[in-house]
Motif scaffolding. Structure first.
Motif, PDB file in Angstrom:
ATOM      1  N   ALA A   1       0.840  -1.200   0.000  1.00 24.25           N
ATOM      2  CA  ALA A   1       0.000   0.000   0.000  1.00 24.25           C
ATOM      3  C   ALA A   1       0.870   1.244   0.000  1.00 24.25           C
ATOM      4  N   GLY A   2       0.322   2.322  -0.535  1.00 26.00           N
ATOM      5  CA  GLY A   2       1.010   3.606  -0.532  1.00 26.00           C
ATOM      6  C   GLY A   2       2.230   3.613  -1.433  1.00 26.00           C
ATOM      7  N   TYR A   3       3.332   4.151  -0.912  1.00 26.63           N
ATOM      8  CA  TYR A   3       4.553   4.275  -1.711  1.00 26.63           C
ATOM      9  C   TYR A   3       5.273   2.941  -1.906  1.00 26.63           C
ATOM     10  N   GLU A   4       4.798   1.868  -1.282  1.00 31.67           N
ATOM     11  CA  GLU A   4       5.336   0.530  -1.568  1.00 31.67           C
ATOM     12  C   GLU A   4       4.959   0.093  -2.980  1.00 31.67           C
ATOM     13  N   CYS A   5       3.888   0.648  -3.530  1.00 36.64           N
ATOM     14  CA  CYS A   5       3.388   0.280  -4.861  1.00 36.64           C
ATOM     15  C   CYS A   5       4.176   1.042  -5.919  1.00 36.64           C
ATOM     16  N   ILE A   6       5.218   0.408  -6.432  1.00 37.50           N
ATOM     17  CA  ILE A   6       6.035   1.077  -7.447  1.00 37.50           C
ATOM     18  C   ILE A   6       5.573   0.720  -8.854  1.00 37.50           C
ATOM     19  N   GLU A   7       4.718  -0.287  -8.976  1.00 37.86           N
ATOM     20  CA  GLU A   7       4.199  -0.698 -10.282  1.00 37.86           C
ATOM     21  C   GLU A   7       2.869  -0.004 -10.544  1.00 37.86           C
ATOM     22  N   GLY A   8       2.652   0.378 -11.791  1.00 37.48           N
ATOM     23  CA  GLY A   8       1.376   0.940 -12.183  1.00 37.48           C
ATOM     24  C   GLY A   8       1.184   2.377 -11.756  1.00 37.48           C
ATOM     25  N   LEU A   9       0.145   2.969 -12.302  1.00 38.90           N
ATOM     26  CA  LEU A   9      -0.182   4.356 -11.993  1.00 38.90           C
ATOM     27  C   LEU A   9      -1.578   4.414 -11.387  1.00 38.90           C
ATOM     28  N   PRO A  10      -1.789   5.299 -10.418  1.00 39.72           N
ATOM     29  CA  PRO A  10      -3.131   5.434  -9.832  1.00 39.72           C
ATOM     30  C   PRO A  10      -4.070   6.164 -10.796  1.00 39.72           C
ATOM     31  N   PRO A  11      -5.363   6.201 -10.485  1.00 39.65           N
ATOM     32  CA  PRO A  11      -6.276   6.997 -11.315  1.00 39.65           C
ATOM     33  C   PRO A  11      -5.865   8.464 -11.319  1.00 39.65           C
ATOM     34  N   GLU A  12      -6.359   9.207 -12.287  1.00 39.74           N
ATOM     35  CA  GLU A  12      -5.944  10.602 -12.462  1.00 39.74           C
ATOM     36  C   GLU A  12      -6.208  11.470 -11.237  1.00 39.74           C
ATOM     37  N   GLN A  13      -7.292  11.238 -10.526  1.00 40.31           N
ATOM     38  CA  GLN A  13      -7.654  12.099  -9.401  1.00 40.31           C
ATOM     39  C   GLN A  13      -6.999  11.672  -8.092  1.00 40.31           C
TER      40      GLN A  13
END
Length: 190
Positions: free
Chosen positions: A58-70
């Motif tokens: 969770a959070g900054y541990e997720c280096i793969e992919g991009l979150p939604p635009e908002q």
């Protein structure tokens, strides 16, 4: 089973990688179920975290992919599954993402117990408690039960209803095959 956490999360689709909102229910036995909306009418999928989950970030541990635009990266949650796939989720805030991660970890690692009133103790429920049979030769506190009566409890998965869908799919396939066969051979008979 008891409901641990429920709410709306953004989910990234597996094929087109688009973000869409789904309603998620996390149950105490580790089953994560998500629906099209909060009305629980259209079941999208269910994942048994205790059996299928390898890791949760969770959070900054997720280096793969991009979150939604908002949203920002600190709102993301990624659940890595045993089959090599991953479920990318995004909460509305970083606090909500952390709360979901803690709830996922709690249901993944905490044993589920069920109270047995006959022996006045708790017994651990199997990781996949659906389709499990519990046999108890005692009367379980029911005065109308005789001493030699055996009680049987069967827990079934409420989301397992593929029989009707398979039959409907077979019927649709047969009708489609008949229509295509008649269309393909009709020019030859003219």
């Amino acid at each position: 089973m008891a409901l641990v956490k429920s709410g709306m999360l953004w989910r990234q689709s597996t094929i087109l990688k688009r973000w869409k909102k789904n309603w998620f229910d996390l149950w105490l036995d580790g089953i994560l179920v998500y629906y099209e909306d909060e009305n629980h009418r259209q079941l999208e999928d269910s994942i048994h975290l205790r059996i299928n989950c390898i890791n949760i970030k969770a959070g900054y541990e997720c280096i793969e992919g991009l979150p939604p635009e908002q949203s920002s990266r600190e709102c993301m949650i990624i659940i890595y599954l045993r089959d090599g796939s991953k479920l990318a989720l995004c909460a509305d805030s970083s606090d909500d993402a952390l709360a979901w991660k803690l709830a996922f970890l709690e249901t993944k690692y905490s044993p589920v117990t069920q109270y047995d009133p006959a022996d006045d103790h708790y017994q651990t429920v199997a990781p996949n408690a659906f389709n499990t049979i519990y046999v108890n030769p005692r009367n379980c506190g029911y005065p109308q039960s005789g001493s030699g009566m055996t009680h049987v409890w069967v827990h079934e998965n409420p989301f397992y209803n593929t029989g009707g869908q398979i039959a409907l799919g077979m019927l649709a396939g047969a009708v489609t095959g008949t229509v295509l066969r008649s269309l393909m051979w009709s020019p030859c008979w003219l």
